[in-house]
Design a protein around this motif. Structure first.
Motif, PDB file in Angstrom:
ATOM      1  N   ASP A   1     138.995 -45.491  87.504  1.00  0.00           N
ATOM      2  CA  ASP A   1     137.585 -45.793  87.228  1.00  0.00           C
ATOM      3  C   ASP A   1     137.095 -45.054  85.982  1.00  0.00           C
ATOM      4  OD1 ASP A   1     137.580 -47.370  89.440  1.00  0.00           O
ATOM      5  OD2 ASP A   1     136.558 -45.935  90.753  1.00  0.00           O
ATOM      6  N   ALA A   2     137.569 -43.830  85.836  1.00  0.00           N
ATOM      7  CA  ALA A   2     137.184 -43.056  84.648  1.00  0.00           C
ATOM      8  C   ALA A   2     137.707 -43.736  83.388  1.00  0.00           C
ATOM      9  CB  ALA A   2     137.715 -41.634  84.748  1.00  0.00           C
ATOM     10  N   ALA A   3     138.935 -44.239  83.458  1.00  0.00           N
ATOM     11  CA  ALA A   3     139.536 -44.908  82.306  1.00  0.00           C
ATOM     12  C   ALA A   3     138.747 -46.156  81.933  1.00  0.00           C
ATOM     13  CB  ALA A   3     140.983 -45.265  82.611  1.00  0.00           C
ATOM     14  N   GLU A   4     138.313 -46.921  82.935  1.00  0.00           N
ATOM     15  CA  GLU A   4     137.532 -48.128  82.664  1.00  0.00           C
ATOM     16  C   GLU A   4     136.197 -47.779  81.996  1.00  0.00           C
ATOM     17  OE1 GLU A   4     137.101 -50.248  86.283  1.00  0.00           O
ATOM     18  OE2 GLU A   4     139.201 -50.908  86.369  1.00  0.00           O
ATOM     19  N   GLU A   5     135.565 -46.700  82.455  1.00  0.00           N
ATOM     20  CA  GLU A   5     134.278 -46.301  81.887  1.00  0.00           C
ATOM     21  C   GLU A   5     134.437 -45.809  80.454  1.00  0.00           C
ATOM     22  OE1 GLU A   5     130.767 -43.027  82.811  1.00  0.00           O
ATOM     23  OE2 GLU A   5     131.876 -43.916  84.487  1.00  0.00           O
ATOM     24  N   LEU A   6     135.588 -45.188  80.171  1.00  0.00           N
ATOM     25  CA  LEU A   6     135.832 -44.627  78.836  1.00  0.00           C
ATOM     26  C   LEU A   6     136.546 -45.597  77.902  1.00  0.00           C
ATOM     27  CD1 LEU A   6     136.999 -41.066  79.956  1.00  0.00           C
ATOM     28  CD2 LEU A   6     134.816 -41.649  78.916  1.00  0.00           C
ATOM     29  N   PHE A   7     136.919 -46.772  78.444  1.00  0.00           N
ATOM     30  CA  PHE A   7     137.631 -47.785  77.658  1.00  0.00           C
ATOM     31  C   PHE A   7     138.972 -47.257  77.129  1.00  0.00           C
ATOM     32  CE2 PHE A   7     133.106 -48.794  77.254  1.00  0.00           C
ATOM     33  CZ  PHE A   7     133.102 -50.078  77.759  1.00  0.00           C
ATOM     34  N   VAL A   8     139.661 -46.540  77.992  1.00  0.00           N
ATOM     35  CA  VAL A   8     141.024 -46.083  77.671  1.00  0.00           C
ATOM     36  C   VAL A   8     141.901 -46.408  78.870  1.00  0.00           C
ATOM     37  CG1 VAL A   8     140.245 -44.249  76.112  1.00  0.00           C
ATOM     38  CG2 VAL A   8     140.581 -43.756  78.551  1.00  0.00           C
ATOM     39  N   SER A   9     143.202 -46.112  78.754  1.00  0.00           N
ATOM     40  CA  SER A   9     144.118 -46.411  79.856  1.00  0.00           C
ATOM     41  C   SER A   9     144.113 -45.270  80.869  1.00  0.00           C
ATOM     42  CB  SER A   9     145.533 -46.603  79.310  1.00  0.00           C
ATOM     43  OG  SER A   9     146.022 -45.384  78.772  1.00  0.00           O
ATOM     44  N   PRO A  10     144.423 -45.546  82.156  1.00  0.00           N
ATOM     45  CA  PRO A  10     144.515 -44.493  83.172  1.00  0.00           C
ATOM     46  C   PRO A  10     145.504 -43.387  82.790  1.00  0.00           C
ATOM     47  CG  PRO A  10     144.378 -46.618  84.234  1.00  0.00           C
ATOM     48  CD  PRO A  10     144.534 -46.898  82.770  1.00  0.00           C
ATOM     49  N   PRO A  11     146.688 -43.715  82.220  1.00  0.00           N
ATOM     50  CA  PRO A  11     147.600 -42.628  81.821  1.00  0.00           C
ATOM     51  C   PRO A  11     146.980 -41.704  80.775  1.00  0.00           C
ATOM     52  CG  PRO A  11     148.783 -44.696  81.950  1.00  0.00           C
ATOM     53  CD  PRO A  11     147.338 -45.029  82.084  1.00  0.00           C
ATOM     54  N   ALA A  12     146.125 -42.278  79.901  1.00  0.00           N
ATOM     55  CA  ALA A  12     145.483 -41.447  78.887  1.00  0.00           C
ATOM     56  C   ALA A  12     144.549 -40.431  79.534  1.00  0.00           C
ATOM     57  CB  ALA A  12     144.704 -42.322  77.909  1.00  0.00           C
ATOM     58  N   VAL A  13     143.816 -40.852  80.547  1.00  0.00           N
ATOM     59  CA  VAL A  13     142.930 -39.931  81.265  1.00  0.00           C
ATOM     60  C   VAL A  13     143.749 -38.858  81.969  1.00  0.00           C
ATOM     61  CG1 VAL A  13     141.281 -39.715  83.148  1.00  0.00           C
ATOM     62  CG2 VAL A  13     141.118 -41.645  81.571  1.00  0.00           C
ATOM     63  N   SER A  14     144.790 -39.300  82.636  1.00  0.00           N
ATOM     64  CA  SER A  14     145.652 -38.361  83.355  1.00  0.00           C
ATOM     65  C   SER A  14     146.257 -37.332  82.401  1.00  0.00           C
ATOM     66  CB  SER A  14     146.764 -39.131  84.070  1.00  0.00           C
ATOM     67  OG  SER A  14     147.608 -38.239  84.765  1.00  0.00           O
ATOM     68  N   HIS A  15     146.650 -37.804  81.209  1.00  0.00           N
ATOM     69  CA  HIS A  15     147.246 -36.916  80.214  1.00  0.00           C
ATOM     70  C   HIS A  15     146.226 -35.872  79.737  1.00  0.00           C
ATOM     71  CE1 HIS A  15     149.919 -35.594  77.055  1.00  0.00           C
ATOM     72  NE2 HIS A  15     148.981 -35.873  76.134  1.00  0.00           N
ATOM     73  N   GLN A  16     144.998 -36.301  79.486  1.00  0.00           N
ATOM     74  CA  GLN A  16     143.964 -35.379  79.029  1.00  0.00           C
ATOM     75  C   GLN A  16     143.626 -34.338  80.107  1.00  0.00           C
ATOM     76  OE1 GLN A  16     142.625 -34.986  76.034  1.00  0.00           O
ATOM     77  NE2 GLN A  16     143.974 -36.578  75.241  1.00  0.00           N
ATOM     78  N   ILE A  17     143.597 -34.780  81.360  1.00  0.00           N
ATOM     79  CA  ILE A  17     143.344 -33.840  82.456  1.00  0.00           C
ATOM     80  C   ILE A  17     144.457 -32.791  82.524  1.00  0.00           C
ATOM     81  CG2 ILE A  17     143.227 -33.607  84.965  1.00  0.00           C
ATOM     82  CD1 ILE A  17     140.673 -34.619  83.806  1.00  0.00           C
ATOM     83  N   LYS A  18     145.675 -33.234  82.340  1.00  0.00           N
ATOM     84  CA  LYS A  18     146.813 -32.310  82.389  1.00  0.00           C
ATOM     85  C   LYS A  18     146.715 -31.275  81.262  1.00  0.00           C
ATOM     86  CE  LYS A  18     151.868 -32.193  82.648  1.00  0.00           C
ATOM     87  NZ  LYS A  18     153.109 -33.000  82.631  1.00  0.00           N
ATOM     88  N   ILE A  19     146.334 -31.740  80.070  1.00  0.00           N
ATOM     89  CA  ILE A  19     146.172 -30.816  78.941  1.00  0.00           C
ATOM     90  C   ILE A  19     145.054 -29.810  79.238  1.00  0.00           C
ATOM     91  CG2 ILE A  19     145.419 -30.653  76.527  1.00  0.00           C
ATOM     92  CD1 ILE A  19     146.810 -33.302  76.011  1.00  0.00           C
ATOM     93  N   LEU A  20     143.963 -30.290  79.844  1.00  0.00           N
ATOM     94  CA  LEU A  20     142.845 -29.415  80.183  1.00  0.00           C
ATOM     95  C   LEU A  20     143.284 -28.356  81.195  1.00  0.00           C
ATOM     96  CD1 LEU A  20     139.827 -28.689  80.045  1.00  0.00           C
ATOM     97  CD2 LEU A  20     139.394 -30.438  81.771  1.00  0.00           C
ATOM     98  N   GLU A  21     144.048 -28.777  82.200  1.00  0.00           N
ATOM     99  CA  GLU A  21     144.530 -27.835  83.211  1.00  0.00           C
ATOM    100  C   GLU A  21     145.441 -26.780  82.586  1.00  0.00           C
ATOM    101  OE1 GLU A  21     144.585 -30.328  87.395  1.00  0.00           O
ATOM    102  OE2 GLU A  21     146.174 -30.743  85.922  1.00  0.00           O
ATOM    103  N   GLU A  22     146.263 -27.204  81.647  1.00  0.00           N
ATOM    104  CA  GLU A  22     147.161 -26.253  80.979  1.00  0.00           C
ATOM    105  C   GLU A  22     146.364 -25.249  80.152  1.00  0.00           C
ATOM    106  OE1 GLU A  22     149.801 -28.689  78.750  1.00  0.00           O
ATOM    107  OE2 GLU A  22     151.031 -29.263  80.496  1.00  0.00           O
ATOM    108  N   ASN A  23     145.326 -25.741  79.477  1.00  0.00           N
ATOM    109  CA  ASN A  23     144.495 -24.841  78.679  1.00  0.00           C
ATOM    110  C   ASN A  23     143.719 -23.853  79.550  1.00  0.00           C
ATOM    111  OD1 ASN A  23     145.237 -25.900  76.195  1.00  0.00           O
ATOM    112  ND2 ASN A  23     143.587 -27.416  76.161  1.00  0.00           N
ATOM    113  N   LEU A  24     143.269 -24.299  80.713  1.00  0.00           N
ATOM    114  CA  LEU A  24     142.517 -23.437  81.613  1.00  0.00           C
ATOM    115  C   LEU A  24     143.426 -22.519  82.427  1.00  0.00           C
ATOM    116  CD1 LEU A  24     139.899 -26.004  83.006  1.00  0.00           C
ATOM    117  CD2 LEU A  24     139.478 -24.191  81.342  1.00  0.00           C
ATOM    118  N   GLY A  25     144.650 -22.945  82.616  1.00  0.00           N
ATOM    119  CA  GLY A  25     145.588 -22.155  83.414  1.00  0.00           C
ATOM    120  C   GLY A  25     145.371 -22.303  84.896  1.00  0.00           C
TER     121      GLY A  25
END
Length: 279
Positions: free
Chosen positions: A5-29
């Motif tokens: 649903d987030a991907a649809e709202e942002l007009f990107v693919s679901p894997p792209a959202v998942s990838h960004q979340i993973k990067i955020l988690e890595e940055n936050l630790g």
């Protein structure tokens, strides 16, 4: 709770959202989401982080809505003489704003006359009526001249009551130094008065008067407002008044049927009558 649903709202693919979340988690630790059988849920760290981030996003959303709302407001720009801006508009414009919340009001104070036809100003308040065929002028108030001084200065220089300024200091305004000669010429009072001080504004001349520095040329009816605020100010020669033009409200002819401009004109006339009364 849905990358899809987030991907649809942002007009990107679901894997792209998942990838960004993973990067955020890595940055936050920390892990922000629990990933279980195609379902996700917030971890404890995720919930805490979400509450903080939500406040920021709410602020951004509020700011965005405010800008959009402000953009929808009509700009109402008033070009005016500094004296009228400080004495009439600044203390009272909130009343007109309250009646017209749809306006984004701006006050531009300037001694020089702008080219109203080619400027962004909606209306202009001017001293003297112009001859521009594309502009409409409405009279607001007649201006006259007569000296004004402090009561104690008059007691120290009683000759002022007879028009004798020979031992006085005259207070002149740099942009209007001909005011004294005009008044003195009409009343045949042309003494040699080398003692003078020049200030930049009407307000500055009144402050000089309040400090017992000398005699200023008062502008009627604005002097009445100064006298209401300070009963120590007096007009020693109130019967000797010289005409000094008139103030007008000007606007473009094609705005002649503008209801807001007509309302502003009506409001301005009423405020001037109230503030500049000789009561």
């Amino acid at each position: 709770m849905s990358f899809k649903d987030a991907a649809e709202e942002l007009f990107v693919s679901p894997p792209a959202v998942s990838h960004q979340i993973k990067i955020l988690e890595e940055n936050l630790g920390v892990a922000l989401f629990k990933r279980e059988n195609r379902k996700i849920s917030l971890t404890g760290d995720g919930k805490r982080y979400y509450l903080h981030v939500k406040r920021g996003l709410d602020l951004i959303n509020s700011a965005t809505l405010a800008v959009r709302k402000e953009k929808k407001k009509r700009r109402f720009i008033i070009n005016t003489l500094p004296n009228i801006a400080s004495l009439i508009l600044f203390p009272n414009i909130h009343e007109f704003q309250a009646k017209h919340p749809e306006l984004n009001i701006q006050i531009d104070s300037d001694v020089s006359r702008i080219d109203l036809e080619n400027s962004e100003a909606t209306v202009a308040i001017r001293h003297e009526c112009g001859t521009e065929p594309e502009l409409t002028y409405h009279p607001l108030v007649k201006i006259a001249l007569t000296p004004i001084c402090h009561r104690s200065y008059l007691e120290q220089h009683p000759g002022i009551k007879k028009g004798d300024f020979s031992n006085c200091r005259l207070i002149k305004i740099s942009g209007d130094t001909y005011q004294w000669p005009r008044w003195q010429t009409e009343w045949n009072l042309l003494p040699d008065t080398p003692n003078e001080i020049v200030v930049s504004t009407v307000q500055a001349s009144i402050e000089a008067v309040k400090n017992n520095i000398g005699v200023a040329m008062g502008y009627l009816p604005t002097s009445y407002q100064f006298m209401q605020n300070d009963d120590e100010l007096v007009l020693p020669l109130a019967d000797m008044v010289t005409a000094h033009g008139e103030c007008f409200l000007a606007y473009r002819n094609n705005n002649a049927d503008d209801e807001v401009i007509m309302a502003f004109h009506e409001w301005l006339v009423a405020v001037i009558a109230e503030e500049w009364s000789d009561k």
